[in-house]
Design a protein around this motif. Structure first.
Motif, mmCIF file in Angstrom:
data_model
loop_
_atom_site.group_PDB
_atom_site.id
_atom_site.type_symbol
_atom_site.label_atom_id
_atom_site.label_comp_id
_atom_site.label_asym_id
_atom_site.label_seq_id
_atom_site.Cartn_x
_atom_site.Cartn_y
_atom_site.Cartn_z
ATOM 1 N N UNK A 198 0.825 -1.205 0.000
ATOM 2 C CA UNK A 198 0.000 0.000 0.000
ATOM 3 C C UNK A 198 0.860 1.255 0.000
ATOM 4 N N UNK A 199 1.924 1.254 0.796
ATOM 5 C CA UNK A 199 2.796 2.429 0.869
ATOM 6 C C UNK A 199 3.526 2.643 -0.453
ATOM 7 N N UNK A 200 4.072 1.561 -1.012
ATOM 8 C CA UNK A 200 4.791 1.714 -2.274
ATOM 9 C C UNK A 200 3.839 2.090 -3.408
ATOM 10 N N UNK A 201 2.615 1.543 -3.387
ATOM 11 C CA UNK A 201 1.633 1.926 -4.404
ATOM 12 C C UNK A 201 1.326 3.409 -4.353
ATOM 13 N N UNK A 202 1.196 3.949 -3.143
ATOM 14 C CA UNK A 202 0.962 5.382 -2.988
ATOM 15 C C UNK A 202 2.161 6.187 -3.466
ATOM 16 N N UNK A 203 3.367 5.714 -3.134
ATOM 17 C CA UNK A 203 4.584 6.398 -3.564
ATOM 18 C C UNK A 203 4.707 6.408 -5.082
ATOM 19 N N UNK A 204 4.437 5.261 -5.708
ATOM 20 C CA UNK A 204 4.512 5.181 -7.172
ATOM 21 C C UNK A 204 3.490 6.100 -7.825
ATOM 22 N N UNK A 205 2.285 6.156 -7.240
ATOM 23 C CA UNK A 205 1.250 7.037 -7.782
ATOM 24 C C UNK A 205 1.668 8.503 -7.708
ATOM 25 N N UNK A 206 2.318 8.877 -6.612
ATOM 26 C CA UNK A 206 2.777 10.262 -6.471
ATOM 27 C C UNK A 206 3.920 10.571 -7.426
ATOM 28 N N UNK A 250 -7.349 14.994 -20.919
ATOM 29 C CA UNK A 250 -6.864 15.013 -19.540
ATOM 30 C C UNK A 250 -8.014 14.800 -18.561
ATOM 31 N N UNK A 251 -9.142 15.461 -18.812
ATOM 32 C CA UNK A 251 -10.295 15.358 -17.912
ATOM 33 C C UNK A 251 -10.841 13.937 -17.871
ATOM 34 N N UNK A 252 -11.055 13.321 -19.042
ATOM 35 C CA UNK A 252 -11.660 11.990 -19.066
ATOM 36 C C UNK A 252 -10.685 10.912 -18.587
ATOM 37 N N UNK A 253 -9.398 11.247 -18.518
ATOM 38 C CA UNK A 253 -8.417 10.292 -18.001
ATOM 39 C C UNK A 253 -8.260 10.404 -16.498
ATOM 40 N N UNK A 254 -8.094 11.628 -16.002
ATOM 41 C CA UNK A 254 -7.728 11.806 -14.599
ATOM 42 C C UNK A 254 -8.919 11.814 -13.648
ATOM 43 N N UNK A 255 -10.099 12.209 -14.094
ATOM 44 C CA UNK A 255 -11.262 12.235 -13.196
ATOM 45 C C UNK A 255 -11.612 10.831 -12.699
ATOM 46 N N UNK A 256 -11.787 9.826 -13.598
ATOM 47 C CA UNK A 256 -12.028 8.466 -13.070
ATOM 48 C C UNK A 256 -10.852 7.937 -12.251
ATOM 49 N N UNK A 257 -9.624 8.321 -12.647
ATOM 50 C CA UNK A 257 -8.446 7.857 -11.911
ATOM 51 C C UNK A 257 -8.445 8.411 -10.490
ATOM 52 N N UNK A 258 -8.729 9.704 -10.352
ATOM 53 C CA UNK A 258 -8.784 10.312 -9.023
ATOM 54 C C UNK A 258 -9.882 9.675 -8.173
ATOM 55 N N UNK A 259 -11.043 9.440 -8.795
ATOM 56 C CA UNK A 259 -12.146 8.828 -8.056
ATOM 57 C C UNK A 259 -11.739 7.456 -7.533
ATOM 58 N N UNK A 260 -11.155 6.637 -8.417
ATOM 59 C CA UNK A 260 -10.743 5.292 -8.021
ATOM 60 C C UNK A 260 -9.676 5.336 -6.929
ATOM 61 N N UNK A 261 -8.695 6.195 -7.106
ATOM 62 C CA UNK A 261 -7.564 6.243 -6.180
ATOM 63 C C UNK A 261 -7.992 6.717 -4.790
ATOM 64 N N UNK A 262 -8.726 7.826 -4.724
ATOM 65 C CA UNK A 262 -9.053 8.407 -3.429
ATOM 66 C C UNK A 262 -10.156 7.646 -2.707
ATOM 67 N N UNK A 263 -11.190 7.208 -3.417
ATOM 68 C CA UNK A 263 -12.263 6.475 -2.749
ATOM 69 C C UNK A 263 -11.773 5.116 -2.274
#
Length: 321
Positions: A198-206, A250-263
């Motif tokens: 989980x920690x490395x996944x968060x680091x890679x995402x950042x 950019x919008x159609x790529x990152x909006x679902x990505x942000x939703x998935x990542x944060x939720x």
């Protein structure tokens, strides 16, 4: 647990359960995902063919678009055929190494897509802020090296996912409540401590998504300043129009990505699990299926090339920088 090597607690295979709780709707999901996959493959392959065969599109902006289209096709193909086998033929088994391989390519290609969007933002920045030096800055060798570095960045940062996941013991079961092998979905099946995952996944995402978003934000901030400083309203309109298709992508790529990542990390208890699964699939399918349409409608030069290809007419191309 069936399918497990008792000595190492490593499963021979996993069972992908599709969308848990919505099994009755699997056939409808399959039709939707199949339709989106066909649109993505046909649209992106069409863009790649058009860009490779039309000399008017042999420009950095369209080279990056071709790279994005190739990435989108590869990303869809890593998941959708296996997903349709689950929905249509109830073939839910995926061998352990095949699961890790799918997980690796899914995350490498999503990292690649984010990187290409960042490169496209930098391309628009150079084109609008340094138009006279555009062709000398973004040469073919520079474009090739940028694409290669973006790919290698994803490979280097994602490779640890496979080793971190493979080391975990799987003694609770081999059922994955998902339609494909996602890093955290596989890790959560383990009975061991997956905190490092989980920690490395968060680091890679950042390191990947965070860095790319910062570059995109800075690029478009500089672009906005440059456009607003133009005295001609026509020049401002032309500059904005060349960026609209990229902003939509950019919008159609990152909006679902942000939703998935944060939720997934901060709101998982409030949102049903099947919503996570559906959005995770749309995250992989929506951008590839929408990007050809977005660029086809928003980019004048591509529209002209499509008209030329369909009608066989000679078209006078307008250069877009």
């Amino acid at each position: 647990m069936s399918g497990v090597n008792g000595s190492s607690l490593t499963p021979k295979f996993f069972i992908l359960n599709g969308v848990p709780g919505l099994e009755a709707a699997h056939v409808w999901f399959s039709l939707l995902f199949c339709f989106m996959y066909i649109i993505a493959v046909l649209g992106n392959c069409g863009l790649i063919y058009l860009i490779s065969h039309e000399e008017a599109l042999h420009q950095p902006m369209y080279y990056f678009l071709a790279l994005l289209s190739f990435t989108d096709v590869a990303l869809c193909t890593t998941t959708v055929p296996n997903m349709l086998c689950i929905f249509w033929f109830n073939l839910k088994k995926i061998y352990f190494n095949a699961c890790l391989t799918q997980m690796f390519f899914v995350h490498v290609l999503t990292a690649m897509e984010s990187g290409v969007l960042m490169l496209m933002a930098l391309d628009r920045y150079v084109a609008i802020c340094y138009p006279l030096r555009y062709s000398t800055i973004l040469t073919n060798p520079v474009i090739t090296k940028a694409g290669l570095v973006t790919f290698l960045r994803g490979v280097i940062l994602i490779i640890p996912f496979t080793f971190l996941t493979k080391r975990l013991p799987y003694c609770q079961g081999n059922f994955i409540p998902h339609t494909y092998c996602d890093h955290m979905s596989v890790a959560k099946v383990s009975c061991g401590n997956f905190k490092v995952n989980a920690i490395y996944g968060l680091l890679a995402a950042l390191l990947i998504g965070g860095f790319d978003i910062c570059c995109i934000s800075v690029s478009y901030t500089m672009i906005l300043r440059a456009v607003l400083s133009l005295s001609s309203s026509d020049a401002r309109h032309k500059a904005f129009s060349t960026c609209t298709s990229h902003i939509c992508a950019i919008v159609i790529t990152y909006v679902p990505a942000f939703f998935t990542f944060f939720t997934h990390r901060f709101g998982g208890h409030n949102i049903p699990h099947h919503i996570h699964i559906i959005v995770a699939n749309l995250y992989l399918l929506l951008p590839p299926s929408m990007n050809p349409t977005v660029y086809g409608f928003k980019t004048k030069q591509i529209r002209e090339c499509v008209i030329k290809f369909l009608l066989g007419d000679k078209v006078v191309f307008t250069q877009e920088k």
